[in-house]
Design a protein around this motif. Sequence first.
Motif, short mmCIF file in Angstrom:
data_model
loop_
_atom_site.label_atom_id
_atom_site.label_comp_id
_atom_site.label_asym_id
_atom_site.label_seq_id
_atom_site.Cartn_x
_atom_site.Cartn_y
_atom_site.Cartn_z
N SER A 80 0.85 -1.19 0.00
CA SER A 80 0.00 0.00 0.00
C SER A 80 0.88 1.24 0.00
O SER A 80 2.00 1.22 0.53
CB SER A 80 -0.94 0.02 1.20
N GLN A 81 0.36 2.30 -0.58
CA GLN A 81 1.11 3.55 -0.66
C GLN A 81 1.44 4.10 0.73
O GLN A 81 2.44 4.78 0.91
CB GLN A 81 0.33 4.60 -1.46
N GLN A 82 0.63 3.80 1.72
CA GLN A 82 0.86 4.30 3.08
C GLN A 82 2.17 3.77 3.67
O GLN A 82 2.76 4.41 4.52
CB GLN A 82 -0.29 3.94 4.02
N GLY A 83 2.61 2.61 3.23
CA GLY A 83 3.84 2.03 3.76
C GLY A 83 5.10 2.41 3.00
O GLY A 83 6.21 2.08 3.42
N VAL A 84 4.96 3.11 1.90
CA VAL A 84 6.10 3.44 1.05
C VAL A 84 6.92 4.56 1.66
O VAL A 84 6.39 5.58 2.10
CB VAL A 84 5.63 3.83 -0.37
N LYS A 85 8.22 4.36 1.71
CA LYS A 85 9.17 5.40 2.11
C LYS A 85 9.98 5.77 0.88
O LYS A 85 10.15 4.96 -0.04
CB LYS A 85 10.11 4.89 3.20
N THR A 86 10.50 6.98 0.85
CA THR A 86 11.29 7.43 -0.29
C THR A 86 12.63 7.96 0.18
O THR A 86 12.69 8.74 1.13
CB THR A 86 10.53 8.54 -1.06
N ILE A 87 13.68 7.49 -0.49
CA ILE A 87 15.03 7.98 -0.23
C ILE A 87 15.61 8.38 -1.58
O ILE A 87 15.60 7.57 -2.52
CB ILE A 87 15.91 6.89 0.41
N ASP A 88 16.09 9.61 -1.67
CA ASP A 88 16.76 10.08 -2.89
C ASP A 88 15.85 9.88 -4.11
O ASP A 88 16.28 9.44 -5.16
CB ASP A 88 18.08 9.31 -3.04
N VAL A 90 13.72 7.61 -4.66
CA VAL A 90 13.49 6.20 -4.97
C VAL A 90 12.61 5.60 -3.87
O VAL A 90 13.00 5.58 -2.71
CB VAL A 90 14.82 5.42 -5.08
N PRO A 91 11.42 5.09 -4.24
CA PRO A 91 10.54 4.50 -3.23
C PRO A 91 10.98 3.08 -2.86
O PRO A 91 11.51 2.35 -3.69
CB PRO A 91 9.18 4.47 -3.92
N PHE A 92 10.76 2.73 -1.60
CA PHE A 92 10.99 1.35 -1.16
C PHE A 92 9.89 0.95 -0.20
O PHE A 92 9.24 1.79 0.43
CB PHE A 92 12.39 1.16 -0.57
N LEU A 93 9.68 -0.35 -0.12
CA LEU A 93 8.59 -0.88 0.69
C LEU A 93 8.98 -2.28 1.16
O LEU A 93 9.50 -3.09 0.39
CB LEU A 93 7.31 -0.97 -0.17
N ILE A 94 8.71 -2.55 2.42
CA ILE A 94 8.89 -3.89 2.98
C ILE A 94 7.51 -4.41 3.36
O ILE A 94 6.75 -3.71 4.04
CB ILE A 94 9.84 -3.88 4.19
N VAL A 95 7.20 -5.63 2.91
CA VAL A 95 5.88 -6.21 3.15
C VAL A 95 6.05 -7.55 3.84
O VAL A 95 6.87 -8.38 3.41
CB VAL A 95 5.11 -6.42 1.83
N PHE A 96 5.28 -7.77 4.90
CA PHE A 96 5.17 -9.06 5.57
C PHE A 96 3.72 -9.49 5.45
O PHE A 96 2.85 -8.85 6.05
CB PHE A 96 5.55 -8.96 7.05
N LYS A 97 3.46 -10.51 4.68
CA LYS A 97 2.08 -11.01 4.56
C LYS A 97 1.76 -11.87 5.77
O LYS A 97 2.58 -12.68 6.20
CB LYS A 97 1.91 -11.84 3.31
N MET A 98 0.57 -11.71 6.30
CA MET A 98 0.14 -12.51 7.45
C MET A 98 -0.92 -13.48 7.02
O MET A 98 -1.67 -13.30 6.20
CB MET A 98 -0.40 -11.62 8.56
#
Length: 98
Positions: A80-88, A90-98
């Motif tokens: 989800s866009q709410q979890g996206v962080k941006t550095i320089d 460039v977006p990154f996202l870490i997902v753990f499916k439950m």
Amino acid sequence: MRFFVKTSAYQNSNMLNMCDEELLGRTIKNEKVQINISKSYYGQRLVDKTEARQLMQNSLILNLVGKETIQMSVDLKIGSQQGVKTIDDVPFLIVFKM
């Protein structure tokens, strides 16, 4: 559109590290953190969009970097866009499916 991926087993789960093709080898950073988008972590092999989608759907832990990669995860309702962080920019996202 192609993506670099590396898959591995982590604590009895499938883990996927994936980035947009053009990001492999780049280092992104800000004043607090630096991320090396390295071949050893993301560059096991190059895949097309169809295979990338399948890998996302079949993985429980995902480390995702890049605009196209993140958009695919959102389109698949994995990320989800709410979890996206941006550095320089460039977006990154870490997902753990439950």
